[in-house]
Structure formats: C-alpha cells, structure tokens
Design a protein around this motif. Structure first.
Motif, PDB file in Angstrom:
ATOM      1  N   GLN A  21       3.840   9.598   1.365  1.00  0.00           N
ATOM      2  CA  GLN A  21       3.951   8.855   2.628  1.00  0.00           C
ATOM      3  C   GLN A  21       4.762   7.577   2.510  1.00  0.00           C
ATOM      4  O   GLN A  21       4.867   6.817   3.465  1.00  0.00           O
ATOM      5  CB  GLN A  21       2.558   8.540   3.166  1.00  0.00           C
ATOM      6  CG  GLN A  21       1.769   9.781   3.544  1.00  0.00           C
ATOM      7  CD  GLN A  21       0.469   9.461   4.248  1.00  0.00           C
ATOM      8  OE1 GLN A  21       0.193   8.319   4.613  1.00  0.00           O
ATOM      9  NE2 GLN A  21      -0.358  10.476   4.466  1.00  0.00           N
ATOM     10  N   GLY A  22       5.348   7.302   1.349  1.00  0.00           N
ATOM     11  CA  GLY A  22       6.124   6.090   1.173  1.00  0.00           C
ATOM     12  C   GLY A  22       5.261   4.888   0.876  1.00  0.00           C
ATOM     13  O   GLY A  22       4.031   4.965   0.857  1.00  0.00           O
ATOM     14  N   ALA A  23       5.934   3.758   0.636  1.00  0.00           N
ATOM     15  CA  ALA A  23       5.251   2.505   0.310  1.00  0.00           C
ATOM     16  C   ALA A  23       5.571   1.459   1.366  1.00  0.00           C
ATOM     17  O   ALA A  23       6.651   1.465   1.977  1.00  0.00           O
ATOM     18  CB  ALA A  23       5.682   2.015  -1.068  1.00  0.00           C
ATOM     19  N   PHE A  24       4.620   0.526   1.541  1.00  0.00           N
ATOM     20  CA  PHE A  24       4.741  -0.479   2.591  1.00  0.00           C
ATOM     21  C   PHE A  24       4.288  -1.839   2.060  1.00  0.00           C
ATOM     22  O   PHE A  24       3.370  -1.921   1.248  1.00  0.00           O
ATOM     23  CB  PHE A  24       3.887  -0.097   3.802  1.00  0.00           C
ATOM     24  CG  PHE A  24       4.298   1.203   4.431  1.00  0.00           C
ATOM     25  CD1 PHE A  24       5.153   1.219   5.522  1.00  0.00           C
ATOM     26  CD2 PHE A  24       3.849   2.412   3.917  1.00  0.00           C
ATOM     27  CE1 PHE A  24       5.556   2.423   6.093  1.00  0.00           C
ATOM     28  CE2 PHE A  24       4.236   3.619   4.477  1.00  0.00           C
ATOM     29  CZ  PHE A  24       5.095   3.625   5.572  1.00  0.00           C
ATOM     30  N   ARG A  84       5.823   4.178  -7.385  1.00  0.00           N
ATOM     31  CA  ARG A  84       6.342   5.545  -7.292  1.00  0.00           C
ATOM     32  C   ARG A  84       6.748   5.895  -5.869  1.00  0.00           C
ATOM     33  O   ARG A  84       7.804   6.501  -5.638  1.00  0.00           O
ATOM     34  CB  ARG A  84       5.303   6.532  -7.811  1.00  0.00           C
ATOM     35  CG  ARG A  84       5.127   6.492  -9.318  1.00  0.00           C
ATOM     36  CD  ARG A  84       3.957   7.342  -9.767  1.00  0.00           C
ATOM     37  NE  ARG A  84       3.851   7.387 -11.228  1.00  0.00           N
ATOM     38  CZ  ARG A  84       2.783   7.816 -11.889  1.00  0.00           C
ATOM     39  NH1 ARG A  84       1.727   8.269 -11.217  1.00  0.00           N
ATOM     40  NH2 ARG A  84       2.757   7.813 -13.200  1.00  0.00           N
ATOM     41  N   GLU A  85       5.923   5.542  -4.906  1.00  0.00           N
ATOM     42  CA  GLU A  85       6.235   5.881  -3.519  1.00  0.00           C
ATOM     43  C   GLU A  85       7.408   5.068  -2.981  1.00  0.00           C
ATOM     44  O   GLU A  85       8.050   5.469  -2.012  1.00  0.00           O
ATOM     45  CB  GLU A  85       4.999   5.684  -2.640  1.00  0.00           C
ATOM     46  CG  GLU A  85       3.959   6.760  -2.806  1.00  0.00           C
ATOM     47  CD  GLU A  85       4.471   8.135  -2.400  1.00  0.00           C
ATOM     48  OE1 GLU A  85       5.092   8.249  -1.330  1.00  0.00           O
ATOM     49  OE2 GLU A  85       4.271   9.102  -3.171  1.00  0.00           O
ATOM     50  N   GLU A  88       5.674  -3.073   6.543  1.00  0.00           N
ATOM     51  CA  GLU A  88       7.062  -2.640   6.610  1.00  0.00           C
ATOM     52  C   GLU A  88       7.375  -1.722   5.433  1.00  0.00           C
ATOM     53  O   GLU A  88       6.947  -1.979   4.305  1.00  0.00           O
ATOM     54  CB  GLU A  88       8.006  -3.850   6.581  1.00  0.00           C
ATOM     55  CG  GLU A  88       7.852  -4.778   7.770  1.00  0.00           C
ATOM     56  CD  GLU A  88       8.203  -4.117   9.083  1.00  0.00           C
ATOM     57  OE1 GLU A  88       9.140  -3.283   9.095  1.00  0.00           O
ATOM     58  OE2 GLU A  88       7.556  -4.437  10.102  1.00  0.00           O
ATOM     59  N   PRO A  89       8.152  -0.652   5.651  1.00  0.00           N
ATOM     60  CA  PRO A  89       8.502   0.238   4.546  1.00  0.00           C
ATOM     61  C   PRO A  89       9.347  -0.473   3.495  1.00  0.00           C
ATOM     62  O   PRO A  89      10.189  -1.316   3.834  1.00  0.00           O
ATOM     63  CB  PRO A  89       9.282   1.365   5.229  1.00  0.00           C
ATOM     64  CG  PRO A  89       9.719   0.808   6.533  1.00  0.00           C
ATOM     65  CD  PRO A  89       8.710  -0.210   6.938  1.00  0.00           C
ATOM     66  N   ILE A  90       9.124  -0.156   2.238  1.00  0.00           N
ATOM     67  CA  ILE A  90       9.861  -0.789   1.151  1.00  0.00           C
ATOM     68  C   ILE A  90      10.436   0.284   0.228  1.00  0.00           C
ATOM     69  O   ILE A  90       9.952   1.425   0.180  1.00  0.00           O
ATOM     70  CB  ILE A  90       8.978  -1.761   0.338  1.00  0.00           C
ATOM     71  CG1 ILE A  90       7.683  -1.082  -0.117  1.00  0.00           C
ATOM     72  CG2 ILE A  90       8.692  -3.007   1.146  1.00  0.00           C
ATOM     73  CD1 ILE A  90       6.813  -1.956  -1.016  1.00  0.00           C
ATOM     74  N   CYS A 132       0.839  -1.194   0.000  1.00  0.00           N
ATOM     75  CA  CYS A 132       0.000   0.000   0.000  1.00  0.00           C
ATOM     76  C   CYS A 132       0.873   1.242   0.000  1.00  0.00           C
ATOM     77  O   CYS A 132       2.047   1.204   0.379  1.00  0.00           O
ATOM     78  CB  CYS A 132      -0.952   0.010   1.196  1.00  0.00           C
ATOM     79  SG  CYS A 132      -0.136   0.071   2.796  1.00  0.00           S
ATOM     80  N   ALA A 133       0.282   2.345  -0.443  1.00  0.00           N
ATOM     81  CA  ALA A 133       1.015   3.606  -0.485  1.00  0.00           C
ATOM     82  C   ALA A 133       0.033   4.754  -0.633  1.00  0.00           C
ATOM     83  O   ALA A 133      -1.069   4.592  -1.161  1.00  0.00           O
ATOM     84  CB  ALA A 133       2.001   3.620  -1.660  1.00  0.00           C
ATOM     85  N   ALA A 134       0.450   5.914  -0.163  1.00  0.00           N
ATOM     86  CA  ALA A 134      -0.265   7.169  -0.391  1.00  0.00           C
ATOM     87  C   ALA A 134       0.767   8.215  -0.759  1.00  0.00           C
ATOM     88  O   ALA A 134       1.917   8.172  -0.292  1.00  0.00           O
ATOM     89  CB  ALA A 134      -1.048   7.595   0.844  1.00  0.00           C
TER      90      ALA A 134
END
Length: 265
Positions: free
Chosen positions: A130-133, A217-218, A137-139, A125-127
C-alpha cells in the motif's frame, strides 16, 4: 491490511496521549538490567497500545519492550516499542518515537512510527503493498545512484568502530557526499522520504526497526542486516538504502562479520 494499519495508528495516537501527559513532567527513572532507563510512561504506553490492539485482534500475539512476550507463536504478532529513545524522552529532547509493527508468520507487514514531540509531530506508516506515508502524504526514496552523491547517516557507531571492518567503513565516510548521524526513528523517516540515501547502524534490536523496515520497503528502499542477512527477531544491525546504491555500498561493509562483530543480548 487497511484494518491492521488503521488500528496500529489508533494505538499510536493513544500512546501519544500518554506521552504528552508525562513529557517534560516529574517522574522517576529506573534502570533495567542492561542499565537502560525505563519510566512509568514507557510501561503505561505499552499497556495502552496492547489494549487497543487486543480489543481489535484478540487472537494476536505481542512482543513488547517493557511487558515482554505473549502468545508469540500466534500467526500474527505485534512488535511494540512504546518509547524508542527513552534517554531522549527523559532528558527532554524530541528524538523519541512509538514503534508498532505487525508480523504475519515471520513477515513484517505493517509499520507505524510516531514521533509526537518532534516538531508538530512526525508519523510515518506503511502496510505491505500500500506504499508509505509521512504525515498523511505518500513518500518515496531518492533517485541517487552514486556513492559520491549520497548522503549517509550512521547510528550507534561504537560497535562499528571496534570491528576489523572499521577501516573500510572509514573509507566510506570519506567517499560519500555528506555524512550525518541523525539516529533513532529520524534517519529512517528521512531515507523513506528521499532526503538521505543510506543508513548504517548497529546496537539496536528488532523492536527499534520492525515498523521502520516496513516503511522503508514500501517507500521503495531496501533494508537488511549489515552483513546482508534478512531483518528478523534477532537482528542487531542495519544497512538500509534507497535500493539504487546498495551494490555500491556493500563492498565497504564486506569485512563486517555478523557473528563476530554484531552486539549480543
């Protein structure tokens, strides 16, 4: 932005409950006009997703794989593929997912990609901003910056093979470090988490890739049509990379002509 993402995750989890009731079960499979399969699970999942989203955001529009378009001219429009990979779902193997994205005035800003039957579950997921997870966990994409070191995944290659661009794409297959064909949601999750470095894919639609576009993208990557054009409602092809090898990958696809070669419909 957080509220949009949280609600999209809630909707994906609600759809997951529907999927779990039907997966490996006994249900009828019908055929759409394009001969692709559709089941009661697809339709029920989309209705469930729309209900969760509409309860939270009654002024938003919808563009769904099974139920079509509603208030598509709204500032905010949800793009929904309740079971992307119905063929896999029907045959009982786990390469299918729920795809939910939010578009604001033409810009994709939220994405949730949930594959509930894959392993113990695989949710990316991502917004925007706000980064991607992946599974909480952040990826981030890889640091590979040479074609000879890159792992490339290709999907839906029939159209690529019929194009005059294919000989050059064939050179790319020989020049990369490793070639794979993961397909569907999975190679986008791998790209966003740094496990592969590029994707070349045809024969898809925006509902397949809207959420994944935000996620890639995130995570620091980039994603366009094969011809380099932006991802939009009419997109049918994808070139996605970790961002570092795009300029080196693009020449292999220079002969691709989106108007001539991309699938229609």
């Amino acid at each position: 932005m957080s509220r949009y993402l949280e609600t999209a995750i809630e909707a994906a989890r609600a759809a997951e409950a529907v999927i779990n009731r039907y997966y490996h079960g006994d249900f009828e499979v019908e055929r759409k006009a394009d001969a692709s399969p559709v089941t009661i699970a697809d339709v029920e999942c989309e209705r469930t997703i729309k209900r969760v989203l509409a309860d939270a955001f009654p002024d938003h529009g919808f563009y769904g794989e099974e139920l079509g378009r509603e208030s598509i001219d709204a500032d905010y429009v949800w793009l929904i593929d309740p079971i992307d990979g119905t063929k896999s779902f029907v045959r009982g193997y786990p390469f299918f997912s729920t795809q939910i994205a939010l578009m604001h005035q033409g810009e994709l800003i939220v994405g949730v990609s949930n594959a509930p039957a894959f392993g113990s579950g695989d949710m990316a997921c991502a917004a925007r901003g706000q980064g991607a997870f992946l599974n909480g966990e952040p990826i981030h994409v890889s640091g590979v910056d040479e074609i000879a070191e890159a792992s490339l995944s290709m999907g839906n290659i029939a159209t690529l093979g019929a194009s005059p661009a294919w000989p050059k794409i064939g050179e790319l297959v020989g020049d990369v470090h490793r070639i794979r064909g993961y397909g569907d949601f999975y190679h986008y999750h791998l790209l966003a988490s740094g496990a592969i470095d590029a994707i070349v894919e045809s024969d898809l639609n925006i509902l397949d890739i809207a959420a994944l576009t935000v996620i890639v993208r995130e995570a620091g990557g980039d994603i366009t049509e094969l011809g380099g054009g932006p991802i939009d409602l009419e997109s049918r092809t994808v070139m996605a990379t970790n961002g570092r090898i795009r300029s080196k990958l693009a020449p292999y696809l220079a002969a691709w002509d989106e108007q001539r070669d991309a699938p229609r419909g």
